[in-house]
Design an enzyme around this catalytic site. Structure first.
Site, PDB file in Angstrom:
ATOM      1  N   LYS A 149       1.687 -13.723 -13.548  1.00 39.92           N
ATOM      2  CA  LYS A 149       2.184 -14.567 -14.643  1.00 39.92           C
ATOM      3  C   LYS A 149       3.472 -15.294 -14.215  1.00 39.92           C
ATOM      4  CE  LYS A 149       4.174 -13.983 -19.243  1.00 39.92           C
ATOM      5  NZ  LYS A 149       4.514 -13.001 -20.266  1.00 39.92           N
ATOM      6  N   ASP A 193       0.844  -1.190   0.000  1.00 40.73           N
ATOM      7  CA  ASP A 193       0.000   0.000   0.000  1.00 40.73           C
ATOM      8  C   ASP A 193       0.878   1.239   0.000  1.00 40.73           C
ATOM      9  OD1 ASP A 193      -2.075   2.020   0.805  1.00 40.73           O
ATOM     10  OD2 ASP A 193      -3.290   0.219   1.008  1.00 40.73           O
ATOM     11  N   ASP A 248       4.311   1.727  -4.009  1.00 37.98           N
ATOM     12  CA  ASP A 248       3.367   2.231  -5.006  1.00 37.98           C
ATOM     13  C   ASP A 248       3.344   1.236  -6.158  1.00 37.98           C
ATOM     14  OD1 ASP A 248       2.152   3.665  -7.144  1.00 37.98           O
ATOM     15  OD2 ASP A 248       2.487   5.497  -5.980  1.00 37.98           O
ATOM     16  N   TYR A 266     -11.423   6.916 -13.390  1.00 32.55           N
ATOM     17  CA  TYR A 266     -11.730   5.718 -12.591  1.00 32.55           C
ATOM     18  C   TYR A 266     -12.467   4.691 -13.448  1.00 32.55           C
ATOM     19  CZ  TYR A 266     -13.566   3.036  -8.584  1.00 32.55           C
ATOM     20  OH  TYR A 266     -13.898   2.047  -7.674  1.00 32.55           O
ATOM     21  N   PHE A 308      -2.093   6.245   0.166  1.00 35.11           N
ATOM     22  CA  PHE A 308      -2.708   7.454  -0.396  1.00 35.11           C
ATOM     23  C   PHE A 308      -4.066   7.683   0.261  1.00 35.11           C
ATOM     24  CE2 PHE A 308      -5.375   9.153  -4.094  1.00 35.11           C
ATOM     25  CZ  PHE A 308      -5.222  10.463  -3.674  1.00 35.11           C
ATOM     26  N   THR A 309      -4.940   6.694   0.223  1.00 37.66           N
ATOM     27  CA  THR A 309      -6.228   6.831   0.912  1.00 37.66           C
ATOM     28  C   THR A 309      -6.325   5.874   2.096  1.00 37.66           C
ATOM     29  OG1 THR A 309      -7.195   5.305  -0.672  1.00 37.66           O
ATOM     30  CG2 THR A 309      -7.511   7.649  -1.090  1.00 37.66           C
TER      31      THR A 309
END
Ligand code: NAD
Ligand code: UDP
Length: 430
Positions: A210, A138, A163, A250, A141-142
């Protein structure tokens, strides 16, 4: 404070005491009260009237805290709020709730991107209690470290600040790819970053799947249907999205993330799952993220006007967080690689919903002996551009493929969430 002795009835009137299910050859049931002990707990607040509360020695604080937690301190970190200085002291957890002891063949290494966010943190609680090895990626950011700090230090848990726009290497068996801001104000705050997260982040995580042959689940959204011309929305509907409007970063981001996901499936044989999530609410939702449920509850609890955008005739269908987590775990473990809607069919106009939230807040206040000076008012504000007019999931596929359907009524979920925000307000963190 001991976990609240809330009695929760499901849609059929039966009491909900566990979440999860016993299907697909494994048992993922978890007692509801164990989960509640992780999110409904309050910080111990040093009483303001206690003489020299600041000077209480460690031992006195310990015994005060034990009294406060009513014997449940075993599962709780110690966080003590000092109103005089508006500060908080944390004690590192040395005891965690018991987690299942799984044989190595059943124990999975699970990566959760966005695991410090609202949905991610609830998923992490479940996967941890079920005995898996969980890594959270994480960038905060939020999300926030506080949503998962009760697991920090546990040998099955790792929290990594990263990120996902940058590649990341790890060995894993399953990836729940959730990282992406979800509330309109947050995802519009930096639209280019939102698209990068959706596209480059998903590309990186699919590349990881993958390489490691991990099963990959992406949290897509009902927004892929845009402002729908078909109602309710089934997975066969291709959507009606404005590609250049303020929501496009989004909506189109998630659409291209789905395209990438099925590209990797066709070209590289990646084992994929796609959850199209409809509006979900619950404890740990950021109270200031601008979404309708958090806005309405916080406004009503603070006695402020409740802001309905537009005439309030637009509709949404709201699902409680525990139903969503059941659906995500079912989808990850079932044999269904087509997109699956996960949502609750209880549809409300936003105007009706404001009244429902106000009623529930008043009911909880009454039960707690609080009488606000005046009834909160419902006011109207301009409707945001491209706000979808209606939204309700057709969950036939979820039932046929996963035997999943929502159990929580909107009312029951709202009551729990109101209590959660109320506790946060009492301690001063909202
Ligand atoms: P949230 O904002 O609480 O959580 C998102 C998490 O992702 C946060 O912890 C944030 O810090 C992290 N994140 C964002 N960008 C990142 C990046 N570039 N790298 C690493 N981490 C990053 O939102 P949520 O409600 O928990 O939503 C989780 C997922 O579910 C999202 O993918 C969202 O699109 C999807 N979803 C949610 C809802 C809902 O109603 N909650 C509805 C539909 C879809
Ligand atoms: N909304 C509202 N008041 C608020 C916040 C949102 O009336 O304070 C409306 C918003 O315009 C939309 C609906 O509630 O019609 C759901 O908004 P939210 O941001 O929660 O999610 P969306 O489904 O639009 O992504």
């Amino acid at each position: 404070m001991a976990p609240s002795p809330l009695k929760t009835l499901d849609k059929d009137g039966s009491e909900i005491t566990t979440v999860g299910f016993n299907r697909f050859g494994f048992d993922c049931e978890v007692p509801l009260n164990t989960l509640r002990s992780l999110y409904l707990r309050s910080h111990y607040v040093v009483p303001t009237d206690a003489a020299n509360a600041q000077d209480l020695d460690e031992e006195a604080l310990e015994s005060e805290h034990a009294r406060f937690t009513g014997g449940n301190e075993l599962y709780q970190s110690k966080s003590i709020y000092h109103p005089e200085t508006h500060s908080i002291s944390y004690t590192t957890l040395s005891r965690f709730p018991p987690v299942k002891l799984l044989p190595p063949t059943q124990r999975k290494r699970i990566l959760v991107t966005g695991g410090a966010g609202f949905v991610g943190s609830h998923l992490v609680d479940r996967l941890m209690l079920l005995g898996h090895d969980v890594t959270v990626l994480d960038n905060f950011f939020t999300g926030s470290k506080t949503t998962v700090n009760h697991w920090v230090g546990h040998p099955n848990f790792e929290l990594v600040r990263h990120d996902i726009v940058q590649p990341f290497m790890i060995e894993c068996d399953q990836i729940y790819h959730l990282a992406c801001p979800a509330s309109p104000p947050h995802y519009q705050f930096n639209a280019v970053k939102t698209i990068k997260t959706s596209f480059m982040g998903t590309l990186n995580m699919l590349g990881l799947a993958k390489r490691t042959k991990a099963r990959f689940l992406i949290s897509s959204t009902s927004e892929v249907y845009g402002d729908p011309e078909v109602h309710p929305q089934s997975e066969e509907y291709w959507g009606h999205v404005n590609p250049i409007g303020p929501r496009a970063c989004y909506d189109e981001g998630k659409r291209v993330a789905e395209t990438l996901t099925y590209g990797f499936q066709r070209q590289d044989g990646v084992d994929v799952r796609v959850a199209r999530i409809f509006n979900t609410y619950g404890p740990r939702m950021n109270p200031y993220d601008g979404r309708v449920v958090s806005n309405f509850i916080v406004q009503a609890l603070k006695g402020e006007d409740m802001t309905v955008y537009g005439d309030g005739n637009q509709t949404r269908s709201f699902q409680y967080i525990h139903d969503l987590i059941d659906g995500l775990i079912a989808l990850m473990n079932a044999n269904e690689s087509r997109p699956v809607n996960i949502g609750n069919g209880e549809e409300f106009t936003i105007g009706e919903f404001a009244e429902l939230v106000r009623d529930i807040v008043e009911k909880v206040q009454e039960e707690d002996g609080v009488k606000p000076a005046r009834r909160v008012q419902i006011v109207h504000k301009p409707i945001p551009t491209d706000d979808p007019q209606k939204r309700r999931p057709d969950t036939t596929r979820a039932w046929e493929s996963l035997q999943w359907k929502p159990r929580w009524t909107v009312r029951m979920g709202l009551e729990e969430m109101v209590r959660y925000y109320k506790a946060r307000m009492a301690e001063g963190s909202i």
